[in-house]
Design an enzyme around this catalytic site. Structure first.
Site, mmCIF file in Angstrom:
data_model
loop_
_atom_site.group_PDB
_atom_site.id
_atom_site.type_symbol
_atom_site.label_atom_id
_atom_site.label_comp_id
_atom_site.label_asym_id
_atom_site.label_seq_id
_atom_site.Cartn_x
_atom_site.Cartn_y
_atom_site.Cartn_z
ATOM 1 N N SER A 196 0.808 -1.212 0.000
ATOM 2 C CA SER A 196 0.000 0.000 0.000
ATOM 3 C C SER A 196 0.847 1.271 0.000
ATOM 4 O O SER A 196 1.621 1.500 -0.916
ATOM 5 C CB SER A 196 -0.959 -0.035 1.193
ATOM 6 O OG SER A 196 -1.903 1.000 1.131
ATOM 7 N N ASP B 106 -1.106 1.429 -3.996
ATOM 8 C CA ASP B 106 -1.926 0.328 -4.536
ATOM 9 C C ASP B 106 -3.299 0.793 -5.017
ATOM 10 O O ASP B 106 -4.138 -0.023 -5.389
ATOM 11 C CB ASP B 106 -2.053 -0.817 -3.531
ATOM 12 C CG ASP B 106 -2.985 -0.504 -2.370
ATOM 13 O OD1 ASP B 106 -3.090 0.684 -2.001
ATOM 14 O OD2 ASP B 106 -3.593 -1.430 -1.820
ATOM 15 N N ASP C 252 -5.955 2.199 -3.568
ATOM 16 C CA ASP C 252 -7.225 2.096 -2.841
ATOM 17 C C ASP C 252 -7.540 3.331 -2.006
ATOM 18 O O ASP C 252 -8.603 3.415 -1.398
ATOM 19 C CB ASP C 252 -7.283 0.830 -1.983
ATOM 20 C CG ASP C 252 -6.238 0.797 -0.876
ATOM 21 O OD1 ASP C 252 -5.393 1.715 -0.804
ATOM 22 O OD2 ASP C 252 -6.247 -0.171 -0.082
#
Length: 453
Positions: A106, A247, A249
């Site tokens: 992430s 990532d 998100d």
């Protein structure tokens, strides 16, 4: 039967420094095999499991290790290459795969990496399935017969499929034509996808941090470091900026004046617009760290608001419990469950841009209805066995602070989940009062911890 004891899985999959356990080739190969044994095909059907990754250099190594383990378990593999986490969740669901695997850490630096799984529905694996995988990892690895080894293929059109899905979530009667957008891809998984989405919907796109080299993911860019985006938006005279994380998100927006629009403000913009149009199902879910301004703005508009523990999995749990669709964190991890099964930075940005286009207003105008309250957090180091809730002095100090703040502020004492500290947070309308009370509370916690040592 699976046990509840966890050795590898944390709250968001398995994560660590590359080369240290468990992020080693040997352990990840075994993880792939164990996951294949638990999640793979049944009754002669090998099934298939998707693997996607971000742009870290270690992704090549971990992808190969997972592929070998899954093949040894007799499961077919579909390789997606660099792909945002929500894109992997979407493709897992639409490809009718047994599971999806994400190789990413992430927003962490490139030296870290991680593995997390999605179920066939594109959702986080149930705890009992993760426990079953852990139990399988304790067993000796046994390769299936050569005739049953899993085969690997690459999904060459994976990016195109996900781009089309993201575009489909934007109102078909609207367009981004006339908007100039700066898109910060964090040198991460969305670098090949995000600029195309906004461009194909009509925007003039200036892409930055979209040249990954395996080492520059999240480095001085992206949602955790938006200064580059703020500078570019003002220099280029853009209407808005969009900063994703490594990532894909999470998202942080920047208005035309170069000011950040965080996850709390995005929830306010999207939630209040849905509410006004009669399209908000239930209310909005935040976390214990959501700004008090969001709660007050929701109250003023008659929108139910509830707080979950910190972490997107807890926000998701609260949304499912209440039957709601919209929630998230100030970090920009926003859940729109009517559009995606997980946090999706691109889709979240599109939700806010749709409000902007539909209302004919700027981001600065849209966020102006929510006041951001000053918030101060101090980390107080404690002994491993110190129980902050058991101290009468701390309880009294909290009560006094809450009385002084009345309904114009709040106090939160939260033990860290990763280190021996208590996070002392005070929030209110008056910045000087917030600073003073947070320091007084932190001093009280520090003295109580020292007395208990």
């Amino acid at each position: 039967m699976a046990t509840n004891k966890r050795h590898y899985f944390g709250t968001d999959g398995i994560r660590g420094r590359v080369g240290d356990e468990p992020i080693t080739p040997e352990t990840v190969l075994k993880l792939g095999w164990a996951a294949g044994m638990v999640l793979g095909g049944k009754d002669g059907d090998p099934g298939k499991i998707l693997i996607g990754k971000d742009t870290r250099v270690s992704g090549y190594m971990l992808e190969s290790a997972l592929e070998s383990g899954l093949s040894a378990a007799g499961v077919d593999i579909r390789l997606l290459g660099p792909m945002p986490t929500p894109g992997i969740a979407y493709l897992t669901r639409t490809a009718r795969a047994r599971a999806g695997i994400v190789i990413s850490a992430s927003h962490n630096p490139y030296e870290d990496n991680g593995i997390k799984f999605f179920s066939s529905e594109g959702a986080k694996l149930p705890d009992e399935v993760e426990a079953a995988i852990e139990e399988m990892m304790a067993r000796p690895l046994a390769t299936v017969a050569s005739a049953r080894l899993g085969k690997a293929k690459r999904y060459d059109d994976a990016a195109g499929r996900y781009i089309e899905y993201c575009k489909s979530t934007f109102p078909h009667r609207q367009s981004l034509a006339g908007l100039k957008l700066v898109v910060d891809c964090a040198n991460g998984a969305a670098y090949q996808i995000a600029p195309h989405v906004f461009e194909e919907l009509g925007a003039e796109v200036i892409a930055i941090a979209n040249d990954p080299d395996g080492f520059n993911i999240n480095r001085d860019c992206g949602s955790t470091s938006p200064k580059l985006l703020q500078k570019t938006v003002t220099e280029k005279g853009a209407d808005a900026g969009i900063a994703l994380d490594g990532d894909g998100d999470r998202v942080i927006l920047v208005d035309a004046g170069g000011q950040c629009v965080d996850g709390d403000q995005i929830l306010y913009i999207v939630g209040s617009a849905r509410h006004a149009a009669g399209r908000l199902r239930g209310g909005i879910a935040g976390t214990l760290m959501s700004n008090l301004g969001l709660e007050h703005a929701c109250r003023e508009r008659g929108i139910p608001f509830k707080r979950a523990a910190v972490g997107d999995r807890y926000v998701l749990s609260l949304l499912q419990q209440e039957g709601w669709e919209l929630g998230g964190e100030s970090s920009g991890h926003v859940l729109c469950l009517d559009k995606s099964t997980t946090g999706d930075g691109i889709i979240t940005a599109l939700e806010a841009l749709a409000v902007m286009v539909g209302a004919g207003k700027t981001l600065a105008q849209l966020k102006s209805g929510m006041q951001i309250y000053p918030q101060t957090m101090i980390n107080v180091r404690i002994g491993a066995r110190f129980d902050v809730g058991a101290s009468p002095k701390i309880r009294q100090a909290v009560r006094q602070a809450e009385t002084e703040l009345a309904d114009q502020g709040r106090v939160l004492l939260r033990p860290s989940g990763t280190e021996p500290v208590i996070r002392v947070m005070v929030e209110g309308r008056d910045a000087s009062q917030v600073e003073r009370l947070s320091r007084q509370l932190a001093d009280t916690v520090q003295r109580a911890a020292e007395e208990a040592a």
